[in-house]
Design an enzyme around this catalytic site. Structure first.
Site, mmCIF file in Angstrom:
data_model
loop_
_atom_site.group_PDB
_atom_site.id
_atom_site.type_symbol
_atom_site.label_atom_id
_atom_site.label_comp_id
_atom_site.label_asym_id
_atom_site.label_seq_id
_atom_site.Cartn_x
_atom_site.Cartn_y
_atom_site.Cartn_z
ATOM 1 N N LYS A 113 0.821 -1.215 0.000
ATOM 2 C CA LYS A 113 0.000 0.000 0.000
ATOM 3 C C LYS A 113 0.851 1.260 0.000
ATOM 4 C CE LYS A 113 -4.245 -1.932 1.809
ATOM 5 N NZ LYS A 113 -3.875 -3.345 2.111
HETATM 6 C C1 PLP Z 1 -4.514 -4.401 1.615
HETATM 7 C C2 PLP Z 1 -3.813 -5.671 1.617
HETATM 8 C C3 PLP Z 1 -4.217 -6.743 0.809
HETATM 9 C C4 PLP Z 1 -5.461 -6.701 -0.055
HETATM 10 O O1 PLP Z 1 -5.347 -5.824 -1.100
HETATM 11 P P1 PLP Z 1 -6.599 -5.593 -2.084
HETATM 12 O O2 PLP Z 1 -6.337 -4.335 -2.796
HETATM 13 O O3 PLP Z 1 -7.769 -5.493 -1.155
HETATM 14 O O4 PLP Z 1 -6.691 -6.765 -2.954
HETATM 15 C C5 PLP Z 1 -3.457 -7.906 0.821
HETATM 16 N N1 PLP Z 1 -2.383 -8.019 1.607
HETATM 17 C C6 PLP Z 1 -1.960 -7.024 2.393
HETATM 18 C C7 PLP Z 1 -0.765 -7.225 3.236
HETATM 19 C C8 PLP Z 1 -2.645 -5.818 2.436
HETATM 20 O O5 PLP Z 1 -2.226 -4.829 3.247
#
Ligand code: PLP
Length: 484
Positions: A113
Site C-alpha cells: 500500500k
Molecule cells: C490491503 C492488503 C491486501 C489486499 O489488497 P486488495 O487491494 O484489497 O486486494 C493484501 N495483503 C496485504 C498485506 C494488504 O495490506
C-alpha cells in the site's frame, strides 16, 4: 485522458477529478474512457525500465502532461519513493523450482500500500498547492491502509488525516505504525468497537454534504483510481522480470498470481492485460472466497460473515473493485454494470450472466487457500529457501506449490508479495518459524504514542467533526490567504 463512471450516470472527469472523488457521484467507480493499446515496440522499450521508470510512463499516459508536466511528474514519483528501504523500490526474489516472489513491501510501513499511497499523496499535494486548498482525509482501518495513508501524508502542508482504528483489533505493529506518528496534521482515534462500528461515525460525517464540501473531506480507500493506476506497474514489472524473451512472436505469457481482498491489484492486472501485456492472471484468496466462487461458478454473493484468517488484510466480504472488472469485461457497458451492481446492493447476491461469467473465467483463474495451507506454505518456503513469507504472500505461493506438485505445465510464474513477514510475527510463529524483526519495527515500541480514545457512550460523530474542523482551522491559521 478522460474518466467515466462504471455506472454511466455521472459526467466524465479528468485525472484530477477522479483523484479527488473516490466514488463517482452515481455510486460507480471511475475508469479510463479508453485504455491505451501498447505496441510491441513500446513494450520492448519499457522492458528495460526500472520500477519507478515504469510508474512514470504509466502515470504520464493516464494523467496527461497537460495536467502534470513530465518533469514535475518525475519529481513527484521520485519523492514518493525516496524513503523506501530498497534501492530498486520493488524487488524480485528468485527462489527454488521456479518460485518468483515480487516483493512489493519495501516501503516505510512494509506493505504494497505504500507504493500507491505515497504517489497518490504526492499528486494530491501537487494539485492542492496549485489550488491553494486543503483536504482532510478520513480513513477507517483495521489494518495496513491507515498506516500507509498516515505515512504518505505525514508532514504534508495541504493534507490533514484522521484515522479511526478498532482498539485492540489491529496487530500491535499495525497499531504502533499509526499511533507513533506525532505530526500536526495527523489524528488517530482508538475506537472501542469493530470495523463495522467505526464505519458509522465516518458514514454519518460523509452523509452531511454541506460539511463534506466545506472541509473538503475525502477518503483514500482502494476504490480511488490513483491507487489502481500505480498498481498496474506491479504487473508490467513482474512481466518484464519473468518473461523468458521479448524476441518471440507472439510475446510469451507470464502467469501473475495475485493475493487479493478488495480486488484492487486484480483490477490493475486486468487493465494491464487489456493494454496488451500478455499476462495470465490467477487470483488467490483465503477462506473468504467470494471472488473464487464468482470466477468458478458466477456466484457473486455475500457470505454470512467474515472469517478471521492469518491473511487478515484479505478478510474482506465485498471485493469492491470487481465492479471495474465487470465493466471492462462487458465491453464498457455501463447499463449492464449498473444493473448488476444495483441488484447486488439490494440483495447482496448475484448470479453473473453466462456471457460475463465466461469472459471472467477466461481472463482470470482462481484458488481459495485454507489457513492450514497458509502456515504449511510458510514453513515449506522456509525449509526450501530460508525465505520468510508473510501470510498474504503465502496465499499466492500456495497456488504455486499446488501447481508444481501436480507437475502442471505452465508459463513462468510470478507471485505478488503484498507484505513483509516482519509485519506478521504472530503468523510466522504459528507456522513454527522464528520471526525476524527489523530495527525500525523494534524501535516503534520505545516511541511516544498518541491516540485519542472513542469510548462507548461518547458521541463519536461529534468527536470526528470536531477533529476535522480543528485540522482545517489549524491549516487556515498557517495560510490565512488561502481559499477555504
Ligand atoms: C490491503 C492488503 C491486501 C489486499 O489488497 P486488495 O487491494 O484489497 O486486494 C493484501 N495483503 C496485504 C498485506 C494488504 O495490506
Amino acid at each position: 485522458m478522460w474518466y467515466v463512471s462504471t455506472r454511466g450516470m455521472a459526467p466524465r472527469v479528468d485525472f484530477e477529478g477522479a483523484l479527488f472523488s473516490g466514488y463517482a457521484p452515481d455510486g460507480g467507480l471511475f475508469m479510463p474512457e479508453e485504455l491505451p493499446q501498447l505496441s510491441r515496440e513500446t513494450l520492448h522499450q519499457w522492458s528495460t525500465l526500472s520500477y519507478p521508470g515504469l510508474v512514470k510512463e504509466l502515470c504520464i499516459l493516464f494523467i496527461g502532461p497537460e495536467l502534470i508536466p513530465r518533469d514535475d511528474l518525475n519529481c513527484l514519483i521520485d519523492q514518493a519513493f525516496s524513503r523506501f528501504h530498497h534501492r530498486e523500490v520493488v524487488h524480485l526474489s528468485r527462489l527454488r523450482d521456479g518460485l518468483n516472489v515480487l516483493e512489493l513491501w519495501h516501503g516505510v510501513t512494509y506493505t504494497f500500500k505504500d507504493l500507491a499511497l505515497s504517489c497518490t499523496a504526492q499528486f494530491l499535494q501537487y494539485f492542492l498547492q496549485r489550488r491553494k486548498q486543503h483536504v482532510t482525509v478520513v480513513v477507517g482501518t483495521s489494518g495496513d491502509t491507515g498506516s500507509a495513508a498516515i505515512e504518505s501524508v505525514q508532514g504534508t502542508e495541504n493534507v490533514g488525516i484522521i484515522v479511526l482504528l478498532p482498539k485492540g483489533l489491529c496487530t500491535k505493529i499495525q497499531e504502533l505504525q499509526m499511533t507513533t506518528v506525532l505530526k500536526e496534521n495527523v489524528r488517530v482515534f482508538g475506537v472501542e468497537g469493530n470495523s463495522d462500528e467505526l464505519d458509522k461515525p465516518i458514514k454519518a460525517v460523509f452523509a452531511d454534504v454541506a460539511f463534506v464540501k466545506k472541509y473538503n473531506l475525502m477518503s483514500l480507500n482502494s476504490i480511488n483510481w490513483a491507487r489502481i493506476l500505480v498498481q498496474t506497474a506491479h504487473h508490467f514489472f513482474a512481466y518484464f522480470q519473468c518473461a523468458p524473451s521479448l524476441e518471440m512472436h507472439p510475446l510469451p505469457p507470464v502467469e501473475v498470481v495475485v493475493p487479493t481482498g478488495a480486488a484492487g491489484n486484480l483490477a490493475a492486472g486486468c487493465i494491464a492485460q487489456r493494454m496488451g501485456l500478455p499476462i495470465h492472471l490467477v487470483v488467490a484468496v483465503n477462506s473468504n472466497d467470494i471472488l473464487h466462487r464468482t470466477i468458478q461458478w458466477g456466484d457473486f454473493s455475500l457470505s454470512k460473515a467474515v472469517k478471521t484468517t492469518w491473511a487478515s488484510a484479505m478478510d474482506i466480504q465485498v471485493p469492491y473493485n470487481m465492479e471495474r472488472i465487470f465493466w471492462l469485461l462487458s465491453g464498457s457497458d455501463s447499463q449492464v454494470t449498473r444493473a448488476l451492481m444495483e441488484q447486488f446492493e439490494r440483495t447482496q447476491s448475484l448470479s453473473l450472466p453466462a456471457e460475463l461469467h465466461r469472459k471472467l473465467s477466461g481472463a482470470v483463474a482462481s484458488v481459495s487457500i485454507s489457513d492450514e495451507t497458509i502456515t504449511q506454505t510458510m514453513a515449506r518456503c522456509w525449509v526450501e529457501n530460508q525465505y520468510l513469507l508473510c501470510p498474504h504472500s503465502a496465499v499466492a505461493v500456495s497456488y504455486h506449490y499446488q501447481q508444481t506438485d501436480r507437475q502442471q505445465p505452465s508459463p513462468p510464474r510470478c507471485c505478488l508479495a503484498p507484505a513483509s513477514a516482519a509485519k506478521f510475527p504472530e503468523a510466522v510463529l504459528a507456522a513454527g518459524l522464528t520471526p525476524e524483526t527489523p530495527a525500525e519495527i523494534l524501535a516503534l515500541e520505545h516511541k511516544e504514542t498518541r491516540c485519542t480514545p472513542m469510548r462507548k457512550g461518547d458521541d463519536w460523530t461529534w468527536m470526528l467533526r470536531d477533529a476535522i474542523q480543528d485540522l482545517s482551522q489549524h491549516w487556515m491559521g498557517h495560510f490565512p490567504n488561502a481559499l477555504a
